[in-house]
Design a protein around this motif. Sequence first.
Motif, PDB file in Angstrom:
ATOM      1  N   ILE A  64       0.907  -1.205   0.048  1.00 57.05           N
ATOM      2  CA  ILE A  64      -0.035   0.002   0.029  1.00 57.05           C
ATOM      3  C   ILE A  64       1.031   1.164  -0.117  1.00 57.05           C
ATOM      4  O   ILE A  64       1.681   1.362   0.787  1.00 57.05           O
ATOM      5  CB  ILE A  64      -0.995  -0.017   0.993  1.00 57.05           C
ATOM      6  CG1 ILE A  64      -2.040  -1.219   1.340  1.00 57.05           C
ATOM      7  CG2 ILE A  64      -1.719   1.430   1.217  1.00 57.05           C
ATOM      8  CD1 ILE A  64      -2.918  -1.179   2.370  1.00 57.05           C
ATOM      9  N   ASP A  65       0.778   2.096  -0.891  1.00 55.87           N
ATOM     10  CA  ASP A  65       1.655   3.149  -1.338  1.00 55.87           C
ATOM     11  C   ASP A  65       1.161   4.398  -1.007  1.00 55.87           C
ATOM     12  O   ASP A  65       0.010   4.805  -1.617  1.00 55.87           O
ATOM     13  CB  ASP A  65       2.127   2.985  -2.766  1.00 55.87           C
ATOM     14  CG  ASP A  65       3.609   3.466  -2.702  1.00 55.87           C
ATOM     15  OD1 ASP A  65       3.668   4.350  -2.499  1.00 55.87           O
ATOM     16  OD2 ASP A  65       4.283   2.340  -3.175  1.00 55.87           O
ATOM     17  N   GLY A  66       1.628   5.119  -0.125  1.00 58.43           N
ATOM     18  CA  GLY A  66       1.127   6.521   0.134  1.00 58.43           C
ATOM     19  C   GLY A  66       1.786   7.558  -0.557  1.00 58.43           C
ATOM     20  O   GLY A  66       3.281   7.737  -0.308  1.00 58.43           O
ATOM     21  N   ASP A  67       1.166   8.472  -1.151  1.00 60.14           N
ATOM     22  CA  ASP A  67       1.779   9.320  -1.855  1.00 60.14           C
ATOM     23  C   ASP A  67       0.999  10.476  -1.955  1.00 60.14           C
ATOM     24  O   ASP A  67      -0.301  10.337  -2.034  1.00 60.14           O
ATOM     25  CB  ASP A  67       2.006   8.749  -3.515  1.00 60.14           C
ATOM     26  CG  ASP A  67       3.408   9.626  -4.053  1.00 60.14           C
ATOM     27  OD1 ASP A  67       4.414   8.829  -4.268  1.00 60.14           O
ATOM     28  OD2 ASP A  67       3.438  10.598  -4.264  1.00 60.14           O
ATOM     29  N   ILE A  68       1.560  11.694  -2.125  1.00 59.52           N
ATOM     30  CA  ILE A  68       0.658  12.802  -2.157  1.00 59.52           C
ATOM     31  C   ILE A  68      -0.185  13.101  -3.260  1.00 59.52           C
ATOM     32  O   ILE A  68      -1.326  13.471  -3.205  1.00 59.52           O
ATOM     33  CB  ILE A  68       1.806  14.099  -1.922  1.00 59.52           C
ATOM     34  CG1 ILE A  68       2.330  14.361  -0.454  1.00 59.52           C
ATOM     35  CG2 ILE A  68       0.930  15.491  -2.137  1.00 59.52           C
ATOM     36  CD1 ILE A  68       3.464  15.160  -0.444  1.00 59.52           C
ATOM     37  N   SER A  71       1.007   8.003  -8.767  1.00 57.54           N
ATOM     38  CA  SER A  71       0.887   6.465  -8.495  1.00 57.54           C
ATOM     39  C   SER A  71       2.102   5.790  -8.870  1.00 57.54           C
ATOM     40  O   SER A  71       2.416   4.613  -9.157  1.00 57.54           O
ATOM     41  CB  SER A  71      -0.160   5.819  -9.146  1.00 57.54           C
ATOM     42  OG  SER A  71       0.019   5.959 -10.406  1.00 57.54           O
ATOM     43  N   LEU A  72       3.232   6.691  -9.232  1.00 60.18           N
ATOM     44  CA  LEU A  72       4.414   6.226  -9.747  1.00 60.18           C
ATOM     45  C   LEU A  72       5.163   5.133  -8.752  1.00 60.18           C
ATOM     46  O   LEU A  72       5.545   3.886  -9.314  1.00 60.18           O
ATOM     47  CB  LEU A  72       5.666   7.255  -9.608  1.00 60.18           C
ATOM     48  CG  LEU A  72       5.306   8.344 -10.811  1.00 60.18           C
ATOM     49  CD1 LEU A  72       6.230   9.628 -10.523  1.00 60.18           C
ATOM     50  CD2 LEU A  72       5.315   7.920 -12.308  1.00 60.18           C
ATOM     51  N   ASP A  73       5.058   5.153  -7.397  1.00 63.41           N
ATOM     52  CA  ASP A  73       5.693   4.142  -6.519  1.00 63.41           C
ATOM     53  C   ASP A  73       4.715   2.750  -6.565  1.00 63.41           C
ATOM     54  O   ASP A  73       5.340   1.711  -6.581  1.00 63.41           O
ATOM     55  CB  ASP A  73       5.823   4.729  -5.055  1.00 63.41           C
ATOM     56  CG  ASP A  73       6.807   5.896  -5.186  1.00 63.41           C
ATOM     57  OD1 ASP A  73       7.425   6.036  -5.832  1.00 63.41           O
ATOM     58  OD2 ASP A  73       6.748   6.544  -4.090  1.00 63.41           O
ATOM     59  N   ALA A  74       3.521   2.875  -6.846  1.00 67.64           N
ATOM     60  CA  ALA A  74       2.792   1.788  -6.624  1.00 67.64           C
ATOM     61  C   ALA A  74       2.839   1.118  -7.985  1.00 67.64           C
ATOM     62  O   ALA A  74       2.892  -0.025  -8.023  1.00 67.64           O
ATOM     63  CB  ALA A  74       1.194   2.205  -6.407  1.00 67.64           C
ATOM     64  N   ASP A 113       0.497 -12.795   2.844  1.00 68.53           N
ATOM     65  CA  ASP A 113       1.512 -13.159   4.071  1.00 68.53           C
ATOM     66  C   ASP A 113       1.992 -11.812   4.409  1.00 68.53           C
ATOM     67  O   ASP A 113       2.136 -11.492   5.652  1.00 68.53           O
ATOM     68  CB  ASP A 113       2.503 -13.810   3.349  1.00 68.53           C
ATOM     69  CG  ASP A 113       2.004 -15.256   2.948  1.00 68.53           C
ATOM     70  OD1 ASP A 113       0.913 -15.675   3.414  1.00 68.53           O
ATOM     71  OD2 ASP A 113       2.641 -15.588   1.589  1.00 68.53           O
ATOM     72  N   LEU A 114       2.848 -10.779   3.479  1.00 69.75           N
ATOM     73  CA  LEU A 114       3.215  -9.766   4.024  1.00 69.75           C
ATOM     74  C   LEU A 114       2.720  -8.354   3.391  1.00 69.75           C
ATOM     75  O   LEU A 114       2.681  -8.331   1.931  1.00 69.75           O
ATOM     76  CB  LEU A 114       4.729  -9.857   3.483  1.00 69.75           C
ATOM     77  CG  LEU A 114       5.604  -8.713   3.745  1.00 69.75           C
ATOM     78  CD1 LEU A 114       5.926  -8.120   5.192  1.00 69.75           C
ATOM     79  CD2 LEU A 114       7.010  -8.888   2.984  1.00 69.75           C
ATOM     80  N   LEU A 115       2.296  -7.461   4.177  1.00 65.89           N
ATOM     81  CA  LEU A 115       1.962  -6.402   3.906  1.00 65.89           C
ATOM     82  C   LEU A 115       2.898  -5.175   4.117  1.00 65.89           C
ATOM     83  O   LEU A 115       3.264  -5.045   5.260  1.00 65.89           O
ATOM     84  CB  LEU A 115       0.397  -5.788   4.279  1.00 65.89           C
ATOM     85  CG  LEU A 115      -0.017  -4.459   4.183  1.00 65.89           C
ATOM     86  CD1 LEU A 115      -0.230  -4.233   2.594  1.00 65.89           C
ATOM     87  CD2 LEU A 115      -1.206  -4.141   4.846  1.00 65.89           C
ATOM     88  N   ILE A 116       3.411  -4.557   3.085  1.00 67.84           N
ATOM     89  CA  ILE A 116       4.300  -3.427   3.184  1.00 67.84           C
ATOM     90  C   ILE A 116       3.543  -2.160   2.966  1.00 67.84           C
ATOM     91  O   ILE A 116       2.907  -1.900   1.913  1.00 67.84           O
ATOM     92  CB  ILE A 116       5.450  -3.494   2.254  1.00 67.84           C
ATOM     93  CG1 ILE A 116       6.230  -4.692   2.282  1.00 67.84           C
ATOM     94  CG2 ILE A 116       6.334  -2.301   2.356  1.00 67.84           C
ATOM     95  CD1 ILE A 116       7.286  -5.046   1.460  1.00 67.84           C
ATOM     96  N   VAL A 117       3.430  -1.281   3.927  1.00 66.76           N
ATOM     97  CA  VAL A 117       2.982  -0.040   3.603  1.00 66.76           C
ATOM     98  C   VAL A 117       4.058   0.879   3.517  1.00 66.76           C
ATOM     99  O   VAL A 117       4.975   1.320   4.393  1.00 66.76           O
ATOM    100  CB  VAL A 117       2.169   0.454   4.807  1.00 66.76           C
ATOM    101  CG1 VAL A 117       1.318   1.814   4.677  1.00 66.76           C
ATOM    102  CG2 VAL A 117       1.072  -0.739   5.224  1.00 66.76           C
ATOM    103  N   GLU A 118       4.125   1.730   2.322  1.00 63.55           N
ATOM    104  CA  GLU A 118       5.275   2.686   2.208  1.00 63.55           C
ATOM    105  C   GLU A 118       4.519   4.076   2.491  1.00 63.55           C
ATOM    106  O   GLU A 118       3.606   4.635   1.860  1.00 63.55           O
ATOM    107  CB  GLU A 118       5.462   2.723   0.429  1.00 63.55           C
ATOM    108  CG  GLU A 118       6.502   3.763   0.215  1.00 63.55           C
ATOM    109  CD  GLU A 118       7.151   3.841  -1.177  1.00 63.55           C
ATOM    110  OE1 GLU A 118       6.709   3.009  -1.783  1.00 63.55           O
ATOM    111  OE2 GLU A 118       7.714   4.643  -1.505  1.00 63.55           O
TER     112      GLU A 118
END
Lengths: 219, 113
Positions: A64-68, A71-74, A113-118
Motif C-alpha cells: 500500500i503506497d502512500g503518495d501525495i 501512482s509512480l511508486d505503486a 502473507d506480508l503487507l508493506i505500507v510505504e
Amino acid sequence: MTNRIPIVEKILSANDRIAAENRQILEDQGVFSINFMASPGAGKTSLIEQTVGRLASELKIAVIDGDIATSLDADRAAAAGAVAIQINTGGECHLDAVMLREALPKLDLKAVDLLIVENVGNLVCPANFPLGTHQSVLIASIPEGDDKPYKYPGMYRGVDALVINKTDLLPYIPFRMDFFQRGVEILNPGLVTFPLSCRTGEGLEAWLAWLTGEVERHG
Amino acid sequence: MHELAVTESLLEITLRHAQNANALRVDNLYLVIGQLSSIIDDSVQFYWDIVAKDTIAEGARLNFRRIATQMECRDCQQVFTPDDSQFDCPNCGSGQVRILAGEEFYLEAIDVQ
C-alpha cells in the motif's frame, strides 16, 4: 466559575485507537505488516522493489503506497510482482491510521502473507501517526548525512528496524558511521540495523533473512 | 506538518471532556509538548480558531508547556539536556544514556465555565 478539568490524554489518541483496530484486522487475517518510513529519496520504493523481487516466489506480498499525488511508486511495486494499491493523501505529509483503514478492504487480505505500507517521504510527521502495522522500519541513506538521528529523534526513537541504504556511496560522501550509530544507539538501544545498497545488492541478504524470519514468527 | 490533524484531535478530546463536565464554555487548553516530539508550534492556535468555531470551545486559548529533552547517563548518573549534535554524556563521555523526558505529547487539562 472557572473549573480546571485534568485530562492527560495523548493528543493523537484517536489515531492510536484506529491503529489498534487496524492491527486487529491484520492479525485476524494472518497478515504480517510493516510500515516503511524515510525521507524522500532514501530508497523506500527501491527497497520494496528489491524485497518483492526476491521474496515474491515464497511470500504473497501486497504493497500500500502512500503518495501525495502520483501512482509512480505503486506502479513500481506492481511491476516487481506485488499486489499494489495507491493511497493519494491529497497533500497530507503522512499516512494516518484512518487512511490505512480505508485502504485495507481493497486488498484480499486472506491471500496476503506480508503487507508493506510505504509511507509518504518525510522524517517528521509519520512518526506521530502509528498505522497499526506490526513493525516500523526506517530507511536512512548515506547521502542524507550522518546527523539525521540528532535532527529527527522522534523518527529514530519509534522504529523497530533501521535500514541504511546506498552504502555503495560511502567512499564518496563524508558520512561518519560511528557518529550516526551513536545517536541511533542512544535513541533506540539495540536497534536492529541493516546497512545495504539496493543498487549493488550488497547487504540485502541480511535484510531479507530478518524480514522472512519476522513473517514466519508471526505466521 | 499536520496542524489540522492535531487540532481536530484536540477538539474531539476537549469537547468530550467538557461535555462530561456539563461545561458551558472552554477557556483554556493546556498542552504538554516534549522537545523530542515537537511537531506543533504556536500556529496551531490559528487552526484552532477555525475548527473550534461554533463550538463551546470557540475562542479558547492554547497554552503550551514545552519540556526540554532530559537524559541520564547510565554510567555516571549525570542528568543533562543534550545539545543539537551530541547525545553523549557531557560529564564522562559515555554513550550509554537513557531518555528521561522530552517525549511528552498530550493535553494535560482544560479550563471550563
